[in-house]
Structures are given as structure tokens and as C-alpha cells.
Design a protein around this motif. Structure first.
Motif, PDB file in Angstrom:
ATOM      1  N   MET A 190       0.784  -1.114  -0.047  1.00 48.39           N
ATOM      2  CA  MET A 190      -0.023   0.025   0.121  1.00 48.39           C
ATOM      3  C   MET A 190       0.932   1.359   0.000  1.00 48.39           C
ATOM      4  O   MET A 190       0.602   2.082  -0.694  1.00 48.39           O
ATOM      5  N   TYR A 191       1.831   1.215   0.793  1.00 49.26           N
ATOM      6  CA  TYR A 191       2.678   2.485   0.846  1.00 49.26           C
ATOM      7  C   TYR A 191       3.594   2.320  -0.591  1.00 49.26           C
ATOM      8  O   TYR A 191       3.548   3.713  -0.970  1.00 49.26           O
ATOM      9  N   GLU A 192       3.976   1.499  -1.006  1.00 51.19           N
ATOM     10  CA  GLU A 192       4.955   1.595  -2.132  1.00 51.19           C
ATOM     11  C   GLU A 192       4.291   1.902  -3.447  1.00 51.19           C
ATOM     12  O   GLU A 192       4.572   2.776  -4.349  1.00 51.19           O
ATOM     13  N   PHE A 193       2.862   1.332  -3.354  1.00 53.44           N
ATOM     14  CA  PHE A 193       2.175   1.318  -4.872  1.00 53.44           C
ATOM     15  C   PHE A 193       0.911   2.079  -4.783  1.00 53.44           C
ATOM     16  O   PHE A 193       0.242   2.049  -5.709  1.00 53.44           O
ATOM     17  N   GLY A 194       0.523   2.288  -3.658  1.00 51.08           N
ATOM     18  CA  GLY A 194      -0.954   2.974  -3.749  1.00 51.08           C
ATOM     19  C   GLY A 194      -2.198   1.925  -3.583  1.00 51.08           C
ATOM     20  O   GLY A 194      -3.291   2.143  -3.881  1.00 51.08           O
ATOM     21  N   THR A 195      -1.803   0.594  -3.277  1.00 49.86           N
ATOM     22  CA  THR A 195      -2.972  -0.419  -3.289  1.00 49.86           C
ATOM     23  C   THR A 195      -3.700   0.105  -2.116  1.00 49.86           C
ATOM     24  O   THR A 195      -3.526   0.408  -1.215  1.00 49.86           O
ATOM     25  N   THR A 196      -5.239  -0.350  -2.336  1.00 45.31           N
ATOM     26  CA  THR A 196      -6.072   0.038  -1.486  1.00 45.31           C
ATOM     27  C   THR A 196      -6.820  -1.155  -1.143  1.00 45.31           C
ATOM     28  O   THR A 196      -6.758  -2.366  -1.434  1.00 45.31           O
ATOM     29  N   SER A 197      -7.456  -1.113   0.259  1.00 42.09           N
ATOM     30  CA  SER A 197      -8.142  -2.192   0.904  1.00 42.09           C
ATOM     31  C   SER A 197      -9.242  -2.664  -0.350  1.00 42.09           C
ATOM     32  O   SER A 197      -9.643  -3.881  -0.232  1.00 42.09           O
ATOM     33  N   GLU A 198      -9.889  -1.889  -0.960  1.00 37.47           N
ATOM     34  CA  GLU A 198     -11.012  -1.925  -1.684  1.00 37.47           C
ATOM     35  C   GLU A 198     -10.386  -3.032  -2.726  1.00 37.47           C
ATOM     36  O   GLU A 198     -10.933  -4.071  -3.201  1.00 37.47           O
ATOM     37  N   GLN A 199      -9.310  -2.913  -3.316  1.00 39.56           N
ATOM     38  CA  GLN A 199      -8.555  -3.897  -4.495  1.00 39.56           C
ATOM     39  C   GLN A 199      -8.272  -5.071  -3.685  1.00 39.56           C
ATOM     40  O   GLN A 199      -8.451  -6.196  -4.616  1.00 39.56           O
ATOM     41  N   LEU A 200      -7.705  -5.270  -2.547  1.00 37.68           N
ATOM     42  CA  LEU A 200      -7.401  -6.608  -1.884  1.00 37.68           C
ATOM     43  C   LEU A 200      -8.923  -7.358  -1.816  1.00 37.68           C
ATOM     44  O   LEU A 200      -9.165  -8.414  -2.030  1.00 37.68           O
ATOM     45  N   ALA A 201      -9.893  -6.427  -1.421  1.00 36.33           N
ATOM     46  CA  ALA A 201     -11.430  -7.202  -1.226  1.00 36.33           C
ATOM     47  C   ALA A 201     -11.721  -7.759  -2.540  1.00 36.33           C
ATOM     48  O   ALA A 201     -12.414  -8.802  -2.308  1.00 36.33           O
ATOM     49  N   TRP A 202     -11.307  -7.201  -3.476  1.00 32.06           N
ATOM     50  CA  TRP A 202     -11.786  -7.902  -4.988  1.00 32.06           C
ATOM     51  C   TRP A 202     -11.392  -9.173  -5.250  1.00 32.06           C
ATOM     52  O   TRP A 202     -12.205  -9.986  -5.946  1.00 32.06           O
ATOM     53  N   VAL A 203     -10.264  -9.606  -4.622  1.00 32.98           N
ATOM     54  CA  VAL A 203      -9.838 -11.177  -4.695  1.00 32.98           C
ATOM     55  C   VAL A 203     -10.763 -11.879  -3.811  1.00 32.98           C
ATOM     56  O   VAL A 203     -11.125 -13.117  -4.502  1.00 32.98           O
ATOM     57  N   LYS A 204     -11.162 -11.657  -2.735  1.00 30.75           N
ATOM     58  CA  LYS A 204     -11.900 -12.532  -1.939  1.00 30.75           C
ATOM     59  C   LYS A 204     -13.408 -12.457  -2.668  1.00 30.75           C
ATOM     60  O   LYS A 204     -14.141 -13.410  -2.560  1.00 30.75           O
ATOM     61  N   VAL A 205     -13.873 -11.262  -3.116  1.00 33.81           N
ATOM     62  CA  VAL A 205     -15.035 -11.367  -3.872  1.00 33.81           C
ATOM     63  C   VAL A 205     -15.041 -12.074  -4.938  1.00 33.81           C
ATOM     64  O   VAL A 205     -16.064 -13.157  -5.368  1.00 33.81           O
ATOM     65  N   ALA A 206     -14.057 -12.362  -5.857  1.00 35.85           N
ATOM     66  CA  ALA A 206     -13.713 -13.246  -6.957  1.00 35.85           C
ATOM     67  C   ALA A 206     -13.906 -14.635  -6.393  1.00 35.85           C
ATOM     68  O   ALA A 206     -14.447 -15.507  -7.202  1.00 35.85           O
ATOM     69  N   ALA A 207     -13.352 -14.838  -5.400  1.00 35.64           N
ATOM     70  CA  ALA A 207     -13.088 -16.400  -4.910  1.00 35.64           C
ATOM     71  C   ALA A 207     -14.586 -16.640  -4.338  1.00 35.64           C
ATOM     72  O   ALA A 207     -14.875 -17.887  -4.666  1.00 35.64           O
ATOM     73  N   SER A 208     -15.258 -15.844  -3.751  1.00 29.92           N
ATOM     74  CA  SER A 208     -16.485 -16.037  -3.345  1.00 29.92           C
ATOM     75  C   SER A 208     -17.541 -16.453  -4.338  1.00 29.92           C
ATOM     76  O   SER A 208     -18.369 -17.314  -4.145  1.00 29.92           O
ATOM     77  N   HIS A 209     -17.238 -15.742  -5.558  1.00 30.50           N
ATOM     78  CA  HIS A 209     -18.244 -16.303  -6.650  1.00 30.50           C
ATOM     79  C   HIS A 209     -18.014 -17.364  -7.177  1.00 30.50           C
ATOM     80  O   HIS A 209     -19.012 -18.024  -7.956  1.00 30.50           O
ATOM     81  N   HIS A 210     -17.028 -17.919  -7.232  1.00 29.99           N
ATOM     82  CA  HIS A 210     -16.435 -19.231  -7.628  1.00 29.99           C
ATOM     83  C   HIS A 210     -17.052 -20.076  -6.642  1.00 29.99           C
ATOM     84  O   HIS A 210     -17.596 -21.467  -7.040  1.00 29.99           O
ATOM     85  N   ALA A 211     -16.803 -20.034  -5.442  1.00 29.76           N
ATOM     86  CA  ALA A 211     -16.851 -21.109  -4.319  1.00 29.76           C
ATOM     87  C   ALA A 211     -18.700 -21.434  -4.088  1.00 29.76           C
ATOM     88  O   ALA A 211     -18.843 -22.381  -3.867  1.00 29.76           O
ATOM     89  N   GLN A 212     -19.424 -20.425  -4.797  1.00 31.79           N
ATOM     90  CA  GLN A 212     -20.830 -20.670  -4.590  1.00 31.79           C
ATOM     91  C   GLN A 212     -21.263 -21.945  -5.424  1.00 31.79           C
ATOM     92  O   GLN A 212     -22.318 -22.478  -5.084  1.00 31.79           O
ATOM     93  N   HIS A 213     -20.515 -22.461  -6.383  1.00 28.50           N
ATOM     94  CA  HIS A 213     -20.834 -23.656  -7.099  1.00 28.50           C
ATOM     95  C   HIS A 213     -19.934 -24.682  -6.814  1.00 28.50           C
ATOM     96  O   HIS A 213     -20.216 -25.709  -7.417  1.00 28.50           O
TER      97      HIS A 213
END
Length: 388
Positions: free
Chosen positions: A154-177
Motif C-alpha cells: 500500500m505504501y509503495e504502490f498505492g494499493t487499497t483495501s478495496e482492491q484487496l477485497a476484490w480478490v475475496k469477492v472473486a473467490a466467493s463468486h466461484h465457491a458458490q458453485h
């Protein structure tokens, strides 16, 4: 050609259990071995090479060879944490190419959730590690270590918590199946951000699940593979690397995947742009972002933007990942997620993933694992797999 004889993956199996009440560790290994051999159309008597990590009980390969009645010409107990099993695929292919064995069996399993043992890296005893006397007082568990990596990113590249969250969101979209996934509910970015902190900036939903179970893989010589009814997948390229803290000169901005990925792509003779699907180690959401960068799917520092807005979701995103739900939602046996990365990559290449997440015309896939901690010393292993 790197692998004369082109070893093929001919059998896979993932244990459906996530809490192995009443099942011994040895039995879990035997269960997944039987499942993978049945999937391949082979039997225990066909196996002459066996590969396992420290999660195998007793004296590892020796104990399991006796328990399962294996008659072996070759064994390998390489231990690099969660990356062990991707390394084992590499080693098994080399052993088959060298004529050391004809059919190689790889197993991973653990029951520490059900047995209520300390939830560490299954089978590994840290008590003799030279850094332990210096670190014990700080209680630096995995979330704290990966939290440091996320903070730096986050400090080095400006990565945000929202961007981290998208990884979990994608995994959950797949896990539902996935009927066996521990967490099957689809979550939103807001829900991830609303979950409590575990080690800032990582929240509860940024962390992987803890589970029992395991999986197994069977590789065979091409003439054996050709005699079997199952679809064939071959290892086209592989790489392994180790990164440590260099006596305190630590750079948390990259992982050993930078080296293992470069080696794997060079041996395969392709580039990241050729890959249709990726299985990436997802102990934490930051782990995925780091791997995407280090493996060359995006430039360093651009991982957060790469994963945002659903770009990892199969069917709509630019690079589908972990379509079984991954360690974030599905399964992480013994805190070792490498075996499941290979399993789902093979399913995708066979066209056997759930129809809702199956990648169209999936001919090339990448499986990557990390073992240890990205904030300290760790191993990385990368395998590029091809549908034959």
C-alpha cells in the motif's frame, strides 16, 4: 525438450471432508491416494514412485509406503510448505523422464482442525528454527507477517483495501458453485471491508480458511497415459525458487515467484499472455496480488488495479483464478494450499470444472504455490500445464 517422455497427470482427487472427525492422518493420505488412482484407472500395484511433504505421518514416505502397501523404486519428501506439491509435480516429471519410476503418486492431507492441534504448518516443528528465540516474544503469526507485506504494498504502490477485497469477492463468486467449499456465500467489497481487522490492513475476509482433508495427484509415463481413458494433461514447464531475509536486508515488495515464474515460462516457451487460467496461492488476498505481479501478468505495483472490478471472476474477468473457491473460500488443508492449486488447474484443462466457472477452450493453465511466509523466508513453485 525438458521432460523427455512428457510425463502426464492422469489422476486427481480432492477429499470432500473439511473437518476430519474420526479419520486418522494416515487414512486421509490413503483416501486421497485411492481416489486419484481410481480417477486414473490405476491401482496401488502400479505405483513405483511416491512424493509427500512433512504432513505425512511418521517417517513420511517410508511410513506411508508401508501403510498403503506401495512397492517403490523412488521417493521424494521435499518440504517447502504450501509450495511442496507443485514442486513434487516437477520432481515427479523429472523422475519419470529419467526412468526412475513409471507411475508417481503425490499426496497431501491433514486433520489438525478435527484433532484440535496447534494450527500451524501441518507436520512442521518450528522449535529448532534458529530465528525462534528472537521472534517468539512478538507473537508474529501468519496474519501479522502478511499484514506487513500488505502495508508495504500500500505504501509503495498505492494499493487499497478495496482492491484487496476484490480478490475475496472473486473467490466467493466461484465457491458458490462448489458443494464442498467451506464458505459458499457470495460477498461484496463492502462486506469484506466491514469484517473485523485481524492484522491491519488485513481483515477477517482477507484471510484463508483453515481446514482438514487433502488431495492427491498421479503422473505416468506417456505410453501408460495413452492406455488410460482419462483426459491427459502434461507438465510443459516448471520453476522453483527460495527467497529469504538476507540477514535483515528485506524487500517485501516481491516474492520468490519472480524467479520460479521466469524459469517456468522460459522452459514452456510461452508468455503470461498465453495462459487461460491461473491457480494462485491465496493464503491472504495480498498473496494473490503479489503473485500476479511477480509472475508477469501485470507490472509490479499494478496488481491492485489488475484485480479490481471483478477481473478475476470466470466468465467476465480478464484472467479467471481459483475457480474452486481457493484457499480463501474452499479448502486449505493443514495450511498447505499447493495441492488444490494443481487439482483445479487440471479440472479446468480437462473441461471438468463446474460449468458456471469452466474457462472456454482452456488449453494452458498455471499453478503457483508459496510456502513459508512472504515476509520472511519462503519457497515458490510454478507449474505450467497443458491439455494434450
Amino acid at each position: 525438450m525438458m521432460y523427455p517422455g512428457d510425463a502426464h497427470i492422469v489422476g486427481i482427487y480432492e477429499h470432500p471432508v473439511r473437518k476430519a472427525e474420526g479419520i486418522s492422518l494416515a487414512q486421509l493420505h490413503a483416501d486421497v491416494a485411492r481416489g486419484a488412482l481410481e480417477d486414473a484407472g490405476l491401482s496401488v500395484s502400479d505405483v513405483d514412485g511416491y512424493f509427500c511433504g512433512a504432513d505425512a505421518p511418521g517417517i513420511g514416505a517410508l511410513t506411508m509406503a508401508q501403510y498403503m502397501g506401495l512397492r517403490l523404486r523412488y521417493t521424494d519428501s521435499t518440504e517447502t510448505g504450501g509450495s511442496s506439491y507443485i514442486g513434487h509435480v516437477h520432481h515427479a516429471a523429472l523422475a519419470i523422464a529419467a526412468g526412475k519410476c513409471n507411475v508417481a503418486l503425490i499426496t497431501c492431507a491433514d486433520n489438525q482442525v478435527a484433532s484440535r492441534k496447534f494450527i500451524g504448518l501441518g507436520g512442521v516443528d518450528w522449535r529448532g528454527a534458529p530465528e525462534q528465540p528472537f521472534e517468539d516474544g512478538y507473537l508474529m503469526g501468519p496474519p501479522a507477517l502478511y499484514g506487513m507485506v500488505a502495508q508495504r504494498h500500500m505504501y509503495e504502490f498505492g494499493t487499497t483495501s478495496e482492491q484487496l477485497a476484490w480478490v475475496k469477492v472473486a473467490a466467493s463468486h466461484h465457491a458458490q458453485h462448489n458443494p464442498n467449499a467451506l464458505l459458499r456465500n457470495v460477498v461484496t467489497v463492502d462486506e469484506v471491508l466491514a469484517s473485523p481487522y485481524v492484522a491491519a490492513p488485513l481483515r477477517r475476509l482477507d484471510c484463508c480458511v483453515m481446514s482438514d482433508g487433502g488431495g492427491a495427484i498421479v503422473l505416468a509415463r506417456p505410453e501408460i497415459a495413452s492406455s488410460l481413458a482419462r483426459p491427459k494433461v502434461r507438465l510443459r514447464g516448471a520453476g522453483e525458487a527460495v527467497k529469504h531475509n538476507a540477514g535483515g536486508k528485506v524487500d517485501l515488495s516481491y516474492s520468490a515467484g519472480r524467479q520460479s515464474g521466469t524459469a517456468a515460462f522460459a522452459e514452456a516457451g510461452i508468455t503470461p499472455a498465453d495462459i487461460r487460467y491461473v491457480s494462485l496461492y491465496d493464503s491472504f488476498t495480498i498473496t494473490v496480488i503479489m503473485q500476479l505481479e511477480d509472475l508477469g501478468f501485470c507490472a509490479k505495483g499494478e496488481g491492485g488495479r489488475f484485480v479490481a472490478d471483478g477481473n478475476l471472476i470466470s466468465g467476465s474477468g480478464r484472467l479467471p483464478f481459483n475457480t474452486d473457491g481457493g484457499g480463501l473460500c474452499n479448502n486449505h488443508p493443514g495450511n498447505r494450499g499447493g495441492i488444490t492449486k494443481v487439482l483445479e488447474a487440471v479440472r479446468q484443462l480437462r473441461g471438468e470444472a463446474h460449468p458456471a466457472v469452466q474457462v472456454a477452450d482452456c488449453s494452458l493453465a498455471l499453478a503457483h504455490g508459496t510456502g513459508g511466509s512472504l515476509a520472511g523466508y519462503h519457497g515458490s513453485a510454478t507449474a505450467i500445464l497443458e491439455r494434450v
